[in-house]
Design a protein around this motif. Structure first.
Motif, short mmCIF file in Angstrom:
data_model
loop_
_atom_site.label_atom_id
_atom_site.label_comp_id
_atom_site.label_asym_id
_atom_site.label_seq_id
_atom_site.Cartn_x
_atom_site.Cartn_y
_atom_site.Cartn_z
N TYR A 9 13.69 41.95 77.53
CA TYR A 9 13.00 40.82 78.13
C TYR A 9 13.12 40.95 79.65
CZ TYR A 9 17.88 39.44 77.73
OH TYR A 9 19.24 39.43 77.78
N ASP A 10 12.20 40.33 80.39
CA ASP A 10 12.19 40.47 81.84
C ASP A 10 12.33 39.14 82.57
OD1 ASP A 10 9.73 39.43 81.29
OD2 ASP A 10 8.60 40.87 82.48
N GLY A 11 12.67 38.07 81.87
CA GLY A 11 12.83 36.79 82.53
C GLY A 11 13.20 35.71 81.53
N VAL A 12 13.20 34.47 82.01
CA VAL A 12 13.52 33.33 81.16
C VAL A 12 12.52 32.20 81.41
CG1 VAL A 12 15.99 33.79 81.02
CG2 VAL A 12 15.13 32.34 82.84
N VAL A 13 12.36 31.34 80.43
CA VAL A 13 11.54 30.14 80.57
C VAL A 13 12.47 28.95 80.41
CG1 VAL A 13 9.64 28.78 79.63
CG2 VAL A 13 9.48 31.29 79.70
N ILE A 14 12.41 28.05 81.37
CA ILE A 14 13.24 26.84 81.32
C ILE A 14 12.31 25.67 81.00
CG2 ILE A 14 14.73 25.30 82.64
CD1 ILE A 14 15.53 27.76 84.30
N SER A 15 12.71 24.87 80.02
CA SER A 15 11.88 23.76 79.58
C SER A 15 12.75 22.53 79.33
CB SER A 15 11.14 24.14 78.30
OG SER A 15 10.26 23.12 77.92
N TYR A 16 12.13 21.37 79.30
CA TYR A 16 12.85 20.14 78.97
C TYR A 16 13.24 20.14 77.51
CZ TYR A 16 11.65 18.15 83.49
OH TYR A 16 11.54 17.91 84.83
N LEU A 25 3.85 15.35 79.96
CA LEU A 25 3.58 15.92 81.29
C LEU A 25 2.24 16.63 81.35
CD1 LEU A 25 7.12 17.33 82.12
CD2 LEU A 25 6.05 15.30 83.09
N GLY A 26 1.72 17.04 80.21
CA GLY A 26 0.42 17.71 80.14
C GLY A 26 0.48 19.16 80.54
N ASN A 27 -0.69 19.73 80.80
CA ASN A 27 -0.82 21.15 81.13
C ASN A 27 -1.66 21.32 82.38
OD1 ASN A 27 0.48 22.02 78.73
ND2 ASN A 27 -1.41 21.71 77.60
N THR A 28 -1.42 22.43 83.08
CA THR A 28 -2.37 22.86 84.10
C THR A 28 -3.44 23.64 83.34
OG1 THR A 28 -1.27 24.97 84.51
CG2 THR A 28 -0.50 23.08 85.80
N GLU A 29 -4.29 24.33 84.07
CA GLU A 29 -5.34 25.10 83.41
C GLU A 29 -4.76 26.19 82.51
OE1 GLU A 29 -9.01 27.81 84.90
OE2 GLU A 29 -8.73 25.90 85.91
N LYS A 30 -3.59 26.74 82.90
CA LYS A 30 -3.02 27.87 82.15
C LYS A 30 -1.65 27.61 81.54
CE LYS A 30 -5.35 31.37 84.89
NZ LYS A 30 -5.23 32.53 85.73
N THR A 31 -0.87 26.71 82.11
CA THR A 31 0.52 26.57 81.67
C THR A 31 0.92 25.11 81.47
OG1 THR A 31 1.30 26.51 83.95
CG2 THR A 31 1.25 28.66 82.88
#
Length: 195
Positions: A9-16, A25-31
């Protein structure tokens, strides 16, 4: 010498922690707005520069490439990396036989990050095209200095143009590779697009 490590893996995703809060919170166009992605910093590995070679493109731009002693990065052996253009090559301050620090951007694309001034002389920029032997010139653009073959009859430029012409997004001629085109050109069967 940097310690060799291979991570799948090359990174991490941090989420609530709360799915309902993330959805609110909804989404932007991509994320999604409830998550943030972070990439790990790429590790660099020292190696010795052997030479700089050039790759010719269909427009006549000669891209410099660093060729160095083999180094294992993220489970693969790397021996060369693009220097992108003359400006990037000069900014790095490459010298013959210098120590280069190489990385793989996002675990995929080899790149020279920096180098030491421990070589024995400046890298010479070629004044003739390595494919046709025609004259080269440095062209100054807004963003960078580019080395170009200015020979309008350069066989290398024609080969790259023909290769793009027969490719899937263009004429979609299945099975007609660049190697086959090169062979047909060397035997005099192809000299232009109509051939």
């Amino acid at each position: 010498v940097a310690e060799e490590r291979y991570l799948p893996y090359d990174g991490v995703v941090i989420s609530y922690n709360s799915v309902s809060y993330v959805k609110s919170l909804g989404n932007t166009e991509k994320t999604p707005r409830g998550s943030v992605a972070y990439k790990y910093e790429d590790d660099t590995y020292p190696t010795k520069l052997k030479k700089v070679t050039y790759t010719l493109g269909k427009t006549g731009i000669l891209t410099p490439n660093a060729e160095f002693e083999p180094v294992i990065i993220d489970g693969t052996t790397v021996t060369k990396a693009s220097l992108y253009n003359i400006s990037c090559m000069k900014e790095l301050g490459l010298t013959n036989g210098c120590t280069c620090y190489v990385k793989k951007c996002n675990l995929i694309i080899p790149a020279v990050e920096s180098c030491d001034n421990d070589g024995d002389g400046e890298i010479e920029i070629v004044d003739t095209c390595p494919v046709c032997g025609g004259k080269t010139e440095i062209v100054h653009t807004e963003n960078a200095d580019l080395l170009m073959c200015v020979n309008p009859n350069c066989s290398g430029k024609l080969l790259k143009k023909l290769s793009a012409f027969v490719s899937k997004p263009a004429m979609n001629i299945d099975g007609l590779s660049e190697a086959t085109l090169d062979l047909l050109m060397s035997r005099g069967y192809i000299e232009s697009f109509k051939d």
